[in-house]
Design an enzyme around this catalytic site. Structure first.
Site, PDB file in Angstrom:
ATOM      1  N   GLU A 204       0.829  -1.205   0.000  1.00 18.22           N
ATOM      2  CA  GLU A 204       0.000   0.000   0.000  1.00 18.22           C
ATOM      3  C   GLU A 204       0.863   1.254   0.000  1.00 18.22           C
ATOM      4  OE1 GLU A 204      -3.683   1.924   2.604  1.00 18.22           O
ATOM      5  OE2 GLU A 204      -3.044  -0.139   2.957  1.00 18.22           O
ATOM      6  N   GLY A 237      -5.497   6.168  10.266  1.00 16.58           N
ATOM      7  CA  GLY A 237      -6.010   6.129  11.625  1.00 16.58           C
ATOM      8  C   GLY A 237      -5.257   5.162  12.517  1.00 16.58           C
ATOM      9  N   ALA A 238      -4.884   3.989  11.957  1.00 20.90           N
ATOM     10  CA  ALA A 238      -4.224   2.949  12.750  1.00 20.90           C
ATOM     11  C   ALA A 238      -2.722   2.895  12.526  1.00 20.90           C
ATOM     12  CB  ALA A 238      -4.842   1.585  12.431  1.00 20.90           C
ATOM     13  N   SER A 239      -2.251   3.344  11.370  1.00 22.91           N
ATOM     14  CA  SER A 239      -0.825   3.211  11.066  1.00 22.91           C
ATOM     15  C   SER A 239      -0.365   4.395  10.224  1.00 22.91           C
ATOM     16  CB  SER A 239      -0.550   1.906  10.309  1.00 22.91           C
ATOM     17  OG  SER A 239      -1.224   1.898   9.056  1.00 22.91           O
ATOM     18  N   THR A 240       0.937   4.556  10.133  1.00 24.07           N
ATOM     19  CA  THR A 240       1.527   5.576   9.272  1.00 24.07           C
ATOM     20  C   THR A 240       2.645   4.930   8.467  1.00 24.07           C
ATOM     21  OG1 THR A 240       2.479   7.805   9.205  1.00 24.07           O
ATOM     22  CG2 THR A 240       3.225   6.376  10.982  1.00 24.07           C
ATOM     23  N   GLN A 241       2.793   5.371   7.220  1.00 26.18           N
ATOM     24  CA  GLN A 241       3.798   4.789   6.324  1.00 26.18           C
ATOM     25  C   GLN A 241       4.751   5.867   5.826  1.00 26.18           C
ATOM     26  OE1 GLN A 241       0.329   4.125   5.355  1.00 26.18           O
ATOM     27  NE2 GLN A 241       0.368   2.330   6.679  1.00 26.18           N
TER      28      GLN A 241
END
Length: 507
Positions: A204, A237-241
């Site tokens: 993603e 909301g749950a993770s950052t990339q």
């Protein structure tokens, strides 16, 4: 993108004083941020945005089966190429219908048709056939758009996000199998091999990098050698990339091997990317961590911790002054408390809490590390001047507080230090909002009043960029939702990667 949780529990405080957050005292945070301020004379890369020519939409295209850009394609490619990408998200499904042409060595996008439907595939637990049928509305749109003679050479893929995985392996596999079967038997398009899958988090992020750099003209046949690629930072909301293309100055230095390394071959060039997805460091999870930490310290300061009472009032520097919010904590047990910005809300106080959450001092097994013990090549050494594009919640929290752009084609850029300035003004509460943001309209003031945690959100975003990834304060970031009216995200990047493979046509 909308918040996954509501922000509507809000009112102004009564006049009686609330104990300051300094009781209990916050622990001192001794974290050194590297001195990575860029020289003011350093020339930053231009904020470049190419503009497509020709028809800009399906409605404007007088001949969807041809193109105005050339009369003959590159060898072995069709003149016009359509591609379908279905995004099966947790709340709904979306289709992107792309028209591209092959006048150059890499496919060039002409326009996109987008449509969505609700609910998502994961809502059809135990009903795989119904789940597959829910996509008919989207596929019928593809039939409307793609010329009949080109459908047999039009690839289609379905990529589900993590929401479907929550159903369990067996149940999600049944739904995906039903979807693939329906696509193969009901529609004339070509389902690519391994094309109906649950997408991995690392893919993603990389696909979003491809989308952004493709639309910004830094990869592909139109890319100019003078333009380095953008780093892409996506905050969900749950993770950052984070995904970027590091460069190493000496032959004996290179990107360490591991899951973080991604090699992309595109348009005759090879790009070696660094990528990592930080689960638990998305914006909603960051809120949760901060609130729990504040609740723990508040409780511990009262006789060493006796537990928090239901709806107990807790001073929280990460809420704007003069606001309150009912928050569910998970300290010893689940408890609803009333978090108060009162007179303690401030960027400086919130930043002290956020620095603890960032786990900058976690054990680093493979050096150098960014935060939480995760290996990342030094930004200063390997990506000193490339552009930085920040997406999703970065865009949602920053752009409403900025003045309107001169034109729709003007890139939206600002130095990272400006986020700290915005956070300072937001955390200072309603009087500051009226002074600094009233010229943007009542809607902005109403939204600030309805989101007490906007202070927390901006403070966390600044800490993520400065303390976490170690970008300098003068470093320019760019934030967009679309480029040339095409939405930024993973869908176009996944499509480009799909077209780069071997495609079969059914005539």
């Amino acid at each position: 993108m909308p918040d996954p949780e509501g922000d509507d529990v809000i009112s102004y405080l009564p006049s009686r004083p609330i104990p300051p957050i300094d009781s209990p005292d916050l622990p001192a945070v001794d974290i050194d941020i590297p001195n990575i301020d860029e020289d003011e004379d350093d020339e930053l890369p231009p904020a470049y945005t190419p503009h497509r020519t020709g028809p800009a939409s399906f409605e404007d295209d007088t001949d969807p089966s041809s193109t105005v850009h050339c009369t003959s394609p590159v060898a072995g490619k069709p003149l016009v190429q359509y591609a379908l990408m279905l995004d099966a998200g947790s709340t709904g499904s979306r289709i992107h219908v792309y028209k591209l042409h092959n006048c150059a060595s890499s496919p060039a996008l002409e326009w996109e048709v987008f449509r969505q439907t609700r609910p998502g595939l994961s809502s059809y637990s135990g009903r795989p056939a119904e789940a597959a049928e829910s996509l008919d509305e989207l596929m019928d749109e593809a039939l409307r758009v793609v010329p009949e003679q080109l459908r047999g050479c039009t690839p289609v893929a379905v990529k589900a996000t993590a929401g479907l995985r929550l159903l369990g392996q067996a149940e999600s596999a049944e739904i995906l199998q039903a979807v693939e079967q329906r696509l193969r038997t009901r529609y004339p398009f070509q389902v690519v091999e391994d094309g109906v899958v649950i997408m991995e988090g690392k893919d993603e992020g990389v696909y979003a990098w491809i989308t952004a750099n493709y639309l910004l003209g830094t990869i592909g046949s139109s890319a100019l050698p003078s333009h380095s690629t953008y780093a892409v930072l996506d905050l969900g909301g749950a993770s950052t990339q984070i995904v970027f293309e590091p460069s190493f100055s000496t032959p004996d230095s290179a990107l360490e091997e591991g899951d973080h390394k991604y090699t992309l071959h595109f348009s005759g060039r090879t790009h070696t990317l660094y990528q990592h997805s930080y689960l638990g460091y998305g914006l909603m999870q960051a809120r949760r961590h901060v609130h729990n930490l504040v609740g723990f310290m508040w409780d511990f300061g009262k006789d060493g911790g006796r537990g928090l009472a239901e709806l107990e009032e807790v001073g929280n520097p990460c809420l704007s002054k003069g606001t309150r919010r009912i928050v569910e904590l998970e300290v010893d047990e689940r408890t609803n408390v009333t978090m108060l910005g009162a007179d303690v809300g401030s960027f400086e106080g919130c930043n002290r809490i956020v620095e603890l959450v960032m786990a900058k001092d976690a054990i680093c097994h493979v050096k150098p590390c960014a935060f939480n013990g995760v290996y990342q090549p030094s930004i200063l050494d390997t990506f000193p001047k490339g552009g930085i594009l920040v997406l999703s919640y970065f865009y949602d929290r920053i752009t409403p507080l900025l003045p309107p752009l001169a034109s729709e084609h003007t890139p939206r850029t600002l130095p990272i230090a400006a986020i700290a300035d915005l956070a300072t003004r937001v955390c200072a509460g309603p009087a500051s909002w009226a002074e600094n943001f009233a010229h943007l309209g009542e809607e902005v003031l109403d939204e600030l009043a309805g989101r007490p945690e906007w202070c927390l959100d901006l403070t966390f975003q600044h800490a993520l960029l400065r303390l976490g990834y170690e970008f300098g304060p003068k470093r320019e970031i760019r934030t967009e939702k679309k480029v040339d009216d095409v939405e930024l995200g993973w869908a176009l990047g996944a499509t480009i990667a799909m077209l780069d493979g071997d495609l079969e046509c059914s005539i």
